[in-house]
Design an enzyme around this catalytic site. Structure first.
Site, PDB file in Angstrom:
ATOM      1  N   GLU A   1       3.089   2.002   4.865  1.00 35.86           N
ATOM      2  CA  GLU A   1       3.744   1.629   3.605  1.00 35.86           C
ATOM      3  C   GLU A   1       3.067   2.357   2.439  1.00 35.86           C
ATOM      4  OE1 GLU A   1       4.788  -2.245   2.259  1.00 35.86           O
ATOM      5  OE2 GLU A   1       4.798  -1.685   0.474  1.00 35.86           O
TER       6      GLU A   1
ATOM      7  N   ARG B   1       3.358   3.269  -6.770  1.00 39.24           N
ATOM      8  CA  ARG B   1       2.318   2.797  -7.513  1.00 39.24           C
ATOM      9  C   ARG B   1       1.467   3.850  -8.264  1.00 39.24           C
ATOM     10  NH1 ARG B   1       0.294  -2.987  -4.790  1.00 39.24           N
ATOM     11  NH2 ARG B   1       2.233  -3.229  -3.963  1.00 39.24           N
TER      12      ARG B   1
ATOM     13  N   LYS C   1      10.272  -8.773   3.706  1.00 38.86           N
ATOM     14  CA  LYS C   1       8.868  -8.877   3.311  1.00 38.86           C
ATOM     15  C   LYS C   1       8.846 -10.364   2.800  1.00 38.86           C
ATOM     16  CE  LYS C   1       5.915  -6.711   0.118  1.00 38.86           C
ATOM     17  NZ  LYS C   1       4.963  -5.364   0.057  1.00 38.86           N
TER      18      LYS C   1
END
Ligand code: 3PG
Length: 220
Positions: A52, A56, A140
């Site tokens: 993943e 960011r 998630k």
């Protein structure tokens, strides 16, 4: 509770086949573009083939493109997707799946139209119920430890036993097993496999060893 029929567009089968490939999904925040490929390669060579990569950092999209080119066999999740616009960016760079830290109606709605499956982030039963109504079955669980951890997931299995989760947030080598032992957990994720000190030192061998340790210990 009445549960609506599952919509095929949420692509549960695709998500299952991705998550089956790895019980552990490393979460990457790539600060320097030149680290992208060696870092991903070290994790992949260590046996972690699903990654993943979070949006960011400034170079995240470029990093995903380069990793996709260099490691076409890896499954790439684009993480920290907050808006449908970012979801579209993830589609454009070739994401295999999209991961969100939380959910909005806009994301849930966009996700059912997208060719790329989404793992929506939830922390409460209410968020889970909203996703369920849109047809989502895989989620998630974030932030896992801060939101009740293993106990919360066991409680979720009461009202919605068919939902499956990838918990992340506060998970490491010492508690991953507790999560993986749950019937409603398909894999776990975390940043413990990509320590900043090792990345700054470009110590790809050490990262490969961390990945190998996790891959061997938590193998299906
Ligand atoms: C994520 O986005 O999944 C988290 O940042 C991972 O959490 P961790 O850093 O506590 O592993």
């Amino acid at each position: 509770m009445t549960i609506e029929k599952q919509l095929p567009s949420t692509r549960t089968t695709e998500l299952d086949s991705i998550c089956l490939k790895a019980e552990v999904i490393p979460v990457l925040a790539i600060q320097r573009i030149e680290d992208a490929v060696p870092l991903a390669r070290a994790l992949f060579e260590g046996g972690l083939t699903v990654l993943e990569i979070t949006l960011r950092t400034d170079c995240a999209l470029e990093a995903i493109k380069r990793i996709n080119e260099a490691l076409p066999q890896a499954s790439i999740g684009v993480g920290t997707v907050l808006t449908p616009a970012q979801y579209r960016q993830a589609e454009e760079v070739g994401a295999d799946f999209v991961v969100t830290p939380g959910t909005t109606e806009a994301l849930y709605r966009y996700g059912v139209t997208s060719p790329v499956p989404m793992l929506p982030g939830v922390a409460t039963v209410s968020e889970l119920m909203t996703g369920w109504q849109y047809g989502y079955r895989r989620f998630k669980f974030f932030p896992a430890e801060a939101s009740g951890g293993v106990k919360a997931l066991k409680a979720f299995a009461g009202p919605i036993p068919e939902a499956r989760f990838c918990p992340t947030g506060g998970i490491g080598i010492n508690n991953a097993e507790d999560y993986l032992a749950l019937k409603n957990v398909m894999c776990v994720g975390g940043s413990w496999l990509t320590p900043k000190s090792l990345i700054d030192a470009e110590d790809w061998d050490a990262i490969r060893s961390l990945a190998r340790e996790a891959a061997e210990r938590f193998h299906h």
